[in-house]
Design an enzyme around this catalytic site. Structure first.
Site, PDB file in Angstrom:
ATOM      1  N   HIS A  52     -35.374  -4.989  67.997  1.00 21.85           N
ATOM      2  CA  HIS A  52     -36.006  -4.271  69.117  1.00 21.85           C
ATOM      3  C   HIS A  52     -36.244  -5.273  70.251  1.00 21.85           C
ATOM      4  O   HIS A  52     -35.862  -6.455  70.128  1.00 21.85           O
ATOM      5  CB  HIS A  52     -37.302  -3.611  68.660  1.00 21.85           C
ATOM      6  CG  HIS A  52     -38.230  -4.545  67.924  1.00 21.85           C
ATOM      7  ND1 HIS A  52     -38.803  -5.646  68.517  1.00 21.85           N
ATOM      8  CD2 HIS A  52     -38.652  -4.562  66.630  1.00 21.85           C
ATOM      9  CE1 HIS A  52     -39.565  -6.281  67.650  1.00 21.85           C
ATOM     10  NE2 HIS A  52     -39.480  -5.650  66.480  1.00 21.85           N
ATOM     11  N   GLY A  94     -38.756  -6.883  71.199  1.00 24.85           N
ATOM     12  CA  GLY A  94     -39.492  -8.085  70.807  1.00 24.85           C
ATOM     13  C   GLY A  94     -38.545  -9.148  70.281  1.00 24.85           C
ATOM     14  O   GLY A  94     -38.567 -10.306  70.729  1.00 24.85           O
ATOM     15  N   HIS A  95     -37.668  -8.745  69.352  1.00 30.65           N
ATOM     16  CA  HIS A  95     -36.673  -9.690  68.830  1.00 30.65           C
ATOM     17  C   HIS A  95     -35.792 -10.214  69.975  1.00 30.65           C
ATOM     18  O   HIS A  95     -35.470 -11.399  70.031  1.00 30.65           O
ATOM     19  CB  HIS A  95     -35.737  -9.009  67.824  1.00 30.65           C
ATOM     20  CG  HIS A  95     -36.398  -8.524  66.563  1.00 30.65           C
ATOM     21  ND1 HIS A  95     -36.428  -7.197  66.217  1.00 30.65           N
ATOM     22  CD2 HIS A  95     -37.034  -9.188  65.572  1.00 30.65           C
ATOM     23  CE1 HIS A  95     -37.040  -7.070  65.047  1.00 30.65           C
ATOM     24  NE2 HIS A  95     -37.425  -8.253  64.636  1.00 30.65           N
ATOM     25  N   GLY A 141     -42.458 -14.994  66.773  1.00 31.60           N
ATOM     26  CA  GLY A 141     -43.353 -14.172  67.599  1.00 31.60           C
ATOM     27  C   GLY A 141     -44.825 -14.342  67.248  1.00 31.60           C
ATOM     28  O   GLY A 141     -45.195 -14.425  66.080  1.00 31.60           O
ATOM     29  N   SER A 145     -40.194  -3.121  63.986  1.00 35.30           N
ATOM     30  CA  SER A 145     -39.145  -2.336  63.329  1.00 35.30           C
ATOM     31  C   SER A 145     -39.768  -1.141  62.614  1.00 35.30           C
ATOM     32  O   SER A 145     -39.140  -0.094  62.463  1.00 35.30           O
ATOM     33  CB  SER A 145     -38.394  -3.205  62.327  1.00 35.30           C
ATOM     34  OG  SER A 145     -37.959  -4.379  62.958  1.00 35.30           O
TER      35      SER A 145
END
Ligand code: AMP
Length: 289
Positions: free
Chosen positions: A39, A41-42, A155, A194
């Protein structure tokens, strides 16, 4: 000239050789470990790696040893084709996508494991998920040995994980740099995860409340109100409707230097929350300036 075709490695030796070759050629190598279902963020970690290094390798591996027997290992979303397309689009150089057999060839029975110090795992997700951080620390250690990258991008969203991995790298004299990256959020404040894919529509509506609670606590702190117990009482009152629909696991404050409990909020306090919303367990946090 840069080879633009993405490489896909299923075997440790291929991946290790690739990284070592890049390093001998003088390239700075960045590594982004993930469990896939990528997503935004990744993708922000991949972008950070692309900005700060010469070559980026992403691992996609849903690690069974970090899931408890009653957790969502089987339901964890797996979307390899989409992940591959995203990585190609962002110009990732290689993906490491091993099988369980490749990572745990002897099974899990006789495995040497990393056991983080008790004071780092007797709280938050460590307390709620027995064995979780042993699984995480062990697999990250393995991945760092397989892919000896210069920098690893992780993260802040998983604050306890990031804390433990940084300490592990320091204490075990690993030679990689852990780079912490900020949490990316949906426009309504919900941190990308996720697991958001598994939220039913009602739970998805409620889910931004986690960040609202953290934001409320931060605003109290910024207004000079620092007694965490008093703030928690206000949270109970102001979010009473929300608490009817979520099952709170923890809402806690720890010094982010050492994970000691904090009663009076101060700079570098980690305020973290975990809750089950519908069938999905979500976590989030803020760090006070
Ligand atoms: P996961 O695939 O959940 O194991 O996450 C892989 C990496 O992505 C970890 O370092 C996470 O902390 C990071 N990550 C997960 N969600 C976010 C987010 N919303 N923003 C930034 N990083 C994230």
């Amino acid at each position: 000239m840069k080879d633009t075709k993405i490489r896909i490695f299923e075997y440790k030796n291929q991946a290790r050789t690739f990284v070592n070759k890049l390093k001998t050629e003088g390239y700075l190598v960045g590594f982004v470990p993930t469990m896939g279902c990528l997503h935004k963020g990744h993708l922000s970690l991949i972008e950070a790696s692309k900005n700060q290094t010469d070559r980026t390798i992403v691992s996609i591996y849903v690690n069974p040893t970090q899931f408890g027997p009653n957790e969502d290992f089987d339901q964890y979303p797996r979307t390899f084709e989409q992940d591959l397309a995203q990585c190609e689009r962002l110009g990732v150089d290689a993906i490491f996508v091993p099988s369980d057999q490749e990572i745990y060839p002897q099974g899990k029975q006789s495995l040497f494991t990393i056991h983080p110090p008790e004071q780092y795992i007797d709280k938050m997700c460590g307390a709620c998920r027995p064995g979780h951080f042993e699984g995480v620390a062990t697999v990250v250690n393995k991945l760092l040995n397989i892919l000896p990258a210069d920098k690893v991008f992780m993260g802040q969203k998983d604050a306890q994980q990031l804390f433990i991995i940084k300490k592990m790298v320091e204490d075990l004299e690993l030679t990689t740099d852990i780079v912490s990256c900020p949490t990316l959020r949906e426009p309504d404040g919900l941190a990308y995860s996720s697991r958001n894919n598994n939220l039913d529509p009602f739970s998805r509506e409620i889910a931004p409340a986690l960040f609202q609670i953290l934001t409320f606590i931060k605003s109290e702190y910024l207004a000079g109100r620092t007694d965490f117990k008093i703030i928690l009482k206000k949270v109970d009152k102001d979010f009473v409707e929300i608490f009817k629909h979520i099952s709170l696991e923890y809402l806690v404050a720890y010094d982010y230097d050492n994970l000691h409990q904090v009663n009076i909020l101060k700079s570098n306090t980690l305020v973290a929350i975990a809750a089950k919303i519908g069938k999905v367990r979500l976590i989030d946090n803020v760090i006070l300036d």
